[in-house]
Design a protein around this motif. Structure first.
Motif, PDB file in Angstrom:
ATOM      1  N   GLU A   1       9.800  15.815 -25.040  1.00 18.48           N
ATOM      2  CA  GLU A   1       9.545  16.529 -25.844  1.00 18.48           C
ATOM      3  C   GLU A   1       8.476  18.055 -25.510  1.00 18.48           C
ATOM      4  N   ALA A   2       7.596  17.496 -24.467  1.00 17.61           N
ATOM      5  CA  ALA A   2       6.957  18.902 -23.774  1.00 17.61           C
ATOM      6  C   ALA A   2       8.142  19.872 -23.362  1.00 17.61           C
ATOM      7  N   VAL A   3       9.254  19.418 -22.860  1.00 19.15           N
ATOM      8  CA  VAL A   3      10.228  20.588 -22.457  1.00 19.15           C
ATOM      9  C   VAL A   3      10.851  21.163 -23.427  1.00 19.15           C
ATOM     10  N   ARG A   4      11.418  20.658 -24.690  1.00 21.85           N
ATOM     11  CA  ARG A   4      12.686  21.228 -25.795  1.00 21.85           C
ATOM     12  C   ARG A   4      11.174  21.799 -26.108  1.00 21.85           C
ATOM     13  N   TRP A   5      10.413  20.933 -26.953  1.00 22.25           N
ATOM     14  CA  TRP A   5       9.226  22.721 -27.717  1.00 22.25           C
ATOM     15  C   TRP A   5       8.064  22.545 -27.060  1.00 22.25           C
ATOM     16  N   ARG A   6       7.670  22.401 -25.868  1.00 22.74           N
ATOM     17  CA  ARG A   6       6.356  22.803 -25.832  1.00 22.74           C
ATOM     18  C   ARG A   6       5.347  21.948 -26.524  1.00 22.74           C
ATOM     19  N   ARG A   7       5.979  21.268 -26.676  1.00 20.85           N
ATOM     20  CA  ARG A   7       5.149  20.084 -27.380  1.00 20.85           C
ATOM     21  C   ARG A   7       3.969  18.814 -26.695  1.00 20.85           C
ATOM     22  N   PRO A   8       2.843  18.733 -26.790  1.00 19.39           N
ATOM     23  CA  PRO A   8       1.848  18.134 -26.318  1.00 19.39           C
ATOM     24  C   PRO A   8       1.543  17.093 -26.914  1.00 19.39           C
ATOM     25  N   LEU A   9       1.274  16.308 -25.423  1.00 18.14           N
ATOM     26  CA  LEU A   9       0.804  15.170 -26.208  1.00 18.14           C
ATOM     27  C   LEU A   9      -0.204  14.310 -27.245  1.00 18.14           C
ATOM     28  N   LEU A  10       0.233  14.044 -28.586  1.00 21.46           N
ATOM     29  CA  LEU A  10      -1.195  14.226 -29.257  1.00 21.46           C
ATOM     30  C   LEU A  10      -1.233  13.305 -30.116  1.00 21.46           C
ATOM     31  N   ASP A  11      -0.088  11.786 -29.699  1.00 23.70           N
ATOM     32  CA  ASP A  11      -0.203  10.569 -30.944  1.00 23.70           C
ATOM     33  C   ASP A  11       0.178   9.552 -29.570  1.00 23.70           C
TER      34      ASP A  11
ATOM     35  N   ARG B   1       0.918  -0.947  -0.125  1.00 18.31           N
ATOM     36  CA  ARG B   1       0.073   0.081   0.172  1.00 18.31           C
ATOM     37  C   ARG B   1       0.944   1.548  -0.624  1.00 18.31           C
ATOM     38  N   ALA B   2       1.963   1.388  -0.445  1.00 18.77           N
ATOM     39  CA  ALA B   2       3.223   2.563  -0.405  1.00 18.77           C
ATOM     40  C   ALA B   2       3.583   2.266  -2.052  1.00 18.77           C
ATOM     41  N   LEU B   3       3.931   3.404  -2.470  1.00 19.33           N
ATOM     42  CA  LEU B   3       4.521   3.833  -3.383  1.00 19.33           C
ATOM     43  C   LEU B   3       5.592   3.730  -3.528  1.00 19.33           C
ATOM     44  N   PRO B   4       6.442   3.525  -4.874  1.00 18.37           N
ATOM     45  CA  PRO B   4       8.090   2.922  -4.721  1.00 18.37           C
ATOM     46  C   PRO B   4       8.804   4.412  -4.353  1.00 18.37           C
ATOM     47  N   SER B   5       8.566   5.216  -4.093  1.00 17.41           N
ATOM     48  CA  SER B   5       8.934   6.460  -3.497  1.00 17.41           C
ATOM     49  C   SER B   5       9.126   6.791  -2.359  1.00 17.41           C
ATOM     50  N   ALA B   6       8.924   5.676  -1.905  1.00 15.62           N
ATOM     51  CA  ALA B   6       8.776   5.116   0.202  1.00 15.62           C
ATOM     52  C   ALA B   6      10.320   4.811   0.331  1.00 15.62           C
ATOM     53  N   VAL B   7      10.889   3.221  -1.105  1.00 17.64           N
ATOM     54  CA  VAL B   7      12.181   3.189  -1.475  1.00 17.64           C
ATOM     55  C   VAL B   7      13.382   3.911  -2.352  1.00 17.64           C
ATOM     56  N   GLY B   8      12.555   5.350  -2.065  1.00 11.52           N
ATOM     57  CA  GLY B   8      13.575   5.569  -3.181  1.00 11.52           C
ATOM     58  C   GLY B   8      13.506   5.827  -4.653  1.00 11.52           C
ATOM     59  N   VAL B   9      12.942   5.683  -4.852  1.00 13.55           N
ATOM     60  CA  VAL B   9      12.617   5.469  -6.536  1.00 13.55           C
ATOM     61  C   VAL B   9      11.310   5.355  -6.927  1.00 13.55           C
ATOM     62  N   LEU B  10      11.706   5.951  -8.146  1.00 14.97           N
ATOM     63  CA  LEU B  10      10.092   6.809  -9.401  1.00 14.97           C
ATOM     64  C   LEU B  10      10.082   5.883 -10.142  1.00 14.97           C
ATOM     65  N   VAL B  11       9.107   5.663 -10.484  1.00 14.56           N
ATOM     66  CA  VAL B  11       9.305   4.658 -11.592  1.00 14.56           C
ATOM     67  C   VAL B  11       8.462   5.101 -13.161  1.00 14.56           C
ATOM     68  N   GLN B  12       9.202   5.611 -14.242  1.00 19.66           N
ATOM     69  CA  GLN B  12       8.642   6.219 -15.149  1.00 19.66           C
ATOM     70  C   GLN B  12       8.151   5.048 -16.441  1.00 19.66           C
ATOM     71  N   ASN B  13       7.253   5.237 -17.381  1.00 21.48           N
ATOM     72  CA  ASN B  13       7.953   3.689 -18.898  1.00 21.48           C
ATOM     73  C   ASN B  13       7.648   5.188 -19.880  1.00 21.48           C
ATOM     74  N   VAL B  14       8.581   3.883 -20.680  1.00 19.98           N
ATOM     75  CA  VAL B  14       9.772   4.487 -21.986  1.00 19.98           C
ATOM     76  C   VAL B  14       8.739   5.969 -22.664  1.00 19.98           C
ATOM     77  N   ALA B  15       7.339   5.431 -22.898  1.00 19.59           N
ATOM     78  CA  ALA B  15       7.240   6.693 -23.064  1.00 19.59           C
ATOM     79  C   ALA B  15       6.929   7.652 -23.035  1.00 19.59           C
ATOM     80  N   THR B  16       6.632   7.316 -22.225  1.00 15.36           N
ATOM     81  CA  THR B  16       6.499   8.646 -20.669  1.00 15.36           C
ATOM     82  C   THR B  16       7.312   9.687 -21.280  1.00 15.36           C
ATOM     83  N   ALA B  17       8.090   8.979 -20.943  1.00  6.62           N
ATOM     84  CA  ALA B  17      10.327   9.591 -20.712  1.00  6.62           C
ATOM     85  C   ALA B  17      10.033  10.644 -22.393  1.00  6.62           C
TER      86      ALA B  17
END
Lengths: 325, 450
Positions: free
Chosen positions: B282-292, B261-277
């Motif tokens: 794209e969002a930070v470099r071009w301010r491009r929104p998630l379209l596809d 019942r805890a998140l991975p951050s409880a053990v000092g980890v954050l998990v992100q999917n590759v597509a999210t990364a």
């Protein structure tokens, strides 16, 4: 685009392992075939009649019980056949066929269906049937043994004799080894000795069990601890080898004690269960009234399963944060 | 030198046939812009987006059309066209839900331009978070939790390791794999942005052993050019379901166990999917929104299995048609992977942000023909990656006593489906777990209430 008429809305997961309850039961039945065939080969057609009667008795009673209880017939899952077959393999070859059928019917109707059917029974139905027969037909169950017909020049009329373990109990090791004529150890392992129909060929039982192990239908925890327990209990008796190979130990350890429903579900429980059965088997044989003890040892073990399942549970991977685990 | 041993999580799991050959070799293809998209206001966890366009408005691809509010994310037009009346349309999760429908109109207006921010590498933490939020990014592994919320750690929680999840343990799916092959630099840069935001000191990318080609490309992207500010390591894991589940991947890669019942951050980890990364980049470099949405369309029922880049909101019928249509004896269409995905009764539902695959299956489902009694074989106990007891839960729910399941861990189940997959009696164990879980939650709410 060809669109199907209906798409089914169904719960996930949408894939499934190939193993089903029925496939497990039929693999168990198939893996018993060599040992059963050997029993018929060495003991003659009488053994075949016992097997047929027990299987017919078990399957017919399950079918009737399903009818009476207005349930979908479950005989196709192979478990009733398995009960009948296993019971027959524990019986003396010259058991009258109707006794075998009656024993199988008791096992299925009383030990299984009265408890609620597959999955609900406390005791192994085949062994419950055997215990019922021991109580009801003690004479036949302890004297209907046949000497093995050696080779292909077989006699059709069977000659009654005593099992090695019975002789061991009454007259000692030397006399028991005489029952197994010739070079005793290979003959014990291969199954040239008097005994129950399916118990005599340790090699063929091991072969069948190897198939089940390879298909991961059974594990090694229970059978190995049963064998170890019996070895431990009988090591001081002077005849541990005969205790390991001369009775129904292997059939019991690999096929009876491993019955899912009547054995513990976790490794720890399985080891305690197996060791307990093995030790009890040895104690019954050495100090009890019977030459053979595996049947009652397993039934007593069955009664311990609910407790063992409570004591040995899977360990949680992740306890609640901050709580002691 | 490290020993080339494959990592895996501690216990449990199953081995479904991976079935990835059909699409693993196929590059990502772009689905032509559809005639119509339906953009549900709720495609994420949180409050639904609030429309800022009206019926008849002309919008361009990339334009914001709904605001995210306090807990959600904004929504963007994924094709250029005219807004139709906002109405309730079929939704892959919520059955019927309000959506902004856009229909192509006259001459195609082009996508909005998203000029590069030349200073993007030194983008401040809050500015990067704002861009990620504004881009409408949610967890693309399937859960669709707003990424900007996930990256804001609660006070007192710190993270030293960012895990990028490229395990893709669901059978048939190859969308993440192809994303890693085609856009390895996007994945690495996005991961580093996320790591900077949460203060992680290393990046671990977890993949299953059938994606070693991706390891090569990711290694090149991570170490071929610039000196990186923190170690980036691609870690191959055994092919073992559910390797890609957050808890299991954290254990496989770091040896740490996330408490119940805890998140991975409880053990000092954050998990992100590759597509999210990749989207974060794209969002930070071009301010491009998630379209596809990159998704895999596969399974025995599809004519031409493919990996596709699909405008979000495209109807599944168009996606299937682009893949040659479905075989007439297809019986089940699963959104997501076949282990945790849900079957859909119809194809006039839109692709939503969290939909990483579409799997078309034939034959009868494993739980369509009823189930047998529990034979206590223990396979579910062996399969459960958390050490829970689905057998005990199921017999109690069957007996009408769901509240007695508390000691057997129903509450902690995240429904990976391993137990159901393994059960020889075809017992729907996951659903028994769900019943027990909701009964227990209701009961605890009643207890808490005055």
């Amino acid at each position: 685009m060809n669109t199907p008429r209906t798409l089914v809305l169904e719960p996930g997961p949408h894939l499934h392992a190939a193993t089903t309850t029925a496939s497990i039961m039929w693999w168990v039945n198939a893996s018993l075939a060599p040992a059963a065939a050997w029993g018929v080969f060495v003991f003659g057609p009488a053994a075949l009649a016992v097997i047929a009667a027990a299987v017919a008795g078990a399957v017919a009673s399950e079918w009737l019980a399903c009818r009476a209880l207005h349930r979908r017939p479950t005989i196709r899952d192979g478990s009733a056949l398995c009960t009948g077959l296993l019971l027959a393999l524990t019986l003396p070859p010259l058991t009258p066929w109707w006794m075998a059928a009656l024993g199988a019917a008791f096992g299925v109707l009383v030990a299984k269906m009265l408890f609620g059917g597959l999955g609900m029974n406390l005791f192994n139905p085949a062994l419950a049937g055997r215990a019922f027969m021991m109580a009801s037909f003690p004479l036949a169950m302890t004297s209907a043994w046949a000497a093995p017909r050696v080779g292909l020049t077989a006699r059709l009329d069977a000659v009654t004799t005593a099992t090695p373990l019975a002789v061991l109990k009454e007259q000692g090791l030397a006399a028991a080894m005489k029952v197994v004529a010739g070079d005793p150890w290979p003959r014990l392992a291969l199954g040239f000795r008097p005994g129950s129909i399916g118990e005599v060929s340790v090699v063929l039982i091991a072969l069948g069990a190897a198939v089940l192990l390879a298909r991961r239908i059974i594990g090694l925890a229970i059978p190995l601890s049963v064998l170890a327990g019996t070895a431990l209990a009988t090591i001081g008796s002077g005849a541990p080898g005969l205790h390991l190979l001369g009775g129904g130990l292997w059939l019991g350890a690999f096929y009876m004690a491993t019955d899912y429903v009547t054995s513990p579900s976790t490794r720890g429980g399985q080891i305690v269960f197996g060791l307990g059965i093995g030790l009890l088997t040895g104690l019954i044989r050495l100090f009890g009234g019977y030459p053979e003890g595996i049947c009652y040892a397993i039934l007593i073990g069955n009664a311990m399963v609910p407790a063992l399942n409570l004591w040995f549970r899977p360990r949680r991977v992740a306890a609640l944060a901050g709580s002691p685990s | 030198m490290r020993a080339p041993l494959l990592r895996r999580f501690g216990r449990g799991g199953v081995h479904p046939e991976p079935s990835k050959q059909a699409t693993a070799w196929r590059p990502i293809e772009r689905l032509p812009a559809p005639h119509e998209v339906r953009l549900p206001l709720l495609q994420h966890l949180g409050e639904p987006a609030t429309p800022i366009v009206q019926k008849g408005d002309l919008v361009r691809r990339g334009q914001k059309i709904a605001e995210g509010g306090e807990t959600g994310v904004p929504l963007h037009a994924t094709i250029s066209g005219k807004v139709k009346p906002i109405e309730r349309v079929p939704h892959p999760v919520h059955v019927l839900a309000p959506a902004i429908v856009i229909v192509r109109h006259g001459e195609d207006a082009e996508e909005l331009e998203f000029p590069e921010d030349p200073e993007w590498r030194s983008c401040a933490r809050d500015e990067a978070l704002a861009r990620i939020r504004e881009a409408g990014i949610v967890g693309l592994g399937g859960a669709a939790f707003p990424t900007w919320r996930k990256l804001q750690l609660p006070a007192g929680v710190s993270v030293d390791t960012l895990i990028v999840n490229g395990a893709e343990c669901e059978p048939y799916l190859t969308a993440d794999y192809r994303t890693m092959l085609s856009h390895p630099a996007d994945v690495i840069e996005g991961a580093l942005i996320v790591a900077r935001i949460v203060g992680a000191r290393r990046v671990l990318i977890g993949i299953e052993a059938d994606k070693l080609a991706a390891k090569w490309w990711l290694d090149v992207a991570a170490h071929g050019g610039a000196q990186r500010e923190m170690p980036v390591e691609v870690v191959p894991c055994e092919i073992h379901y559910p390797q890609g589940a957050e808890r299991q991947l954290v254990t496989a890669l770091t040896g740490r166990v996330v408490p119940a019942r805890a998140l991975p951050s409880a053990v000092g980890v954050l998990v992100q999917n590759v597509a999210t990364a990749a989207s974060v980049y794209e969002a930070v470099r071009w301010r491009r929104p998630l379209l596809d949405r990159v998704m895999t369309v596969s399974g025995p029922g599809i004519q031409v299995p493919r990996n596709l880049r699909v405008p979000i909101g495209t109807l599944l019928g168009e996606v299937v048609a682009f893949c040659g249509g479905m075989d007439p004896d297809t019986t089940r269409v699963v959104a997501g992977g076949p282990m945790m995905g849900r079957s859909l009764p119809r194809l006039d539902v839109p692709v939503i942000k969290g939909m990483n695959g579409l799997v078309l299956l034939k034959g009868r489902g494993p739980f369509e023909d009823g189930f047998g009694p529990c034979i206590q074989c223990g396979r579910c106990l062996e399969a459960c990656p958390l050490g829970l007891e689905p057998d005990q839960v199921s017999v109690r729910v069957e007996a009408g006593r769901p509240l007695d399941t508390e000691p057997y861990g129903a509450i902690d189940c995240y429904e990976c489906g391993s137990c159901s997959y393994a059960c020889p009696s075809h017992r729907p164990l996951v659903q028994f777990m769900q019943v027990a879980k909701s009964a227990l939650r209701r009961a605890s709410e009643l207890r808490v209430a005055p």
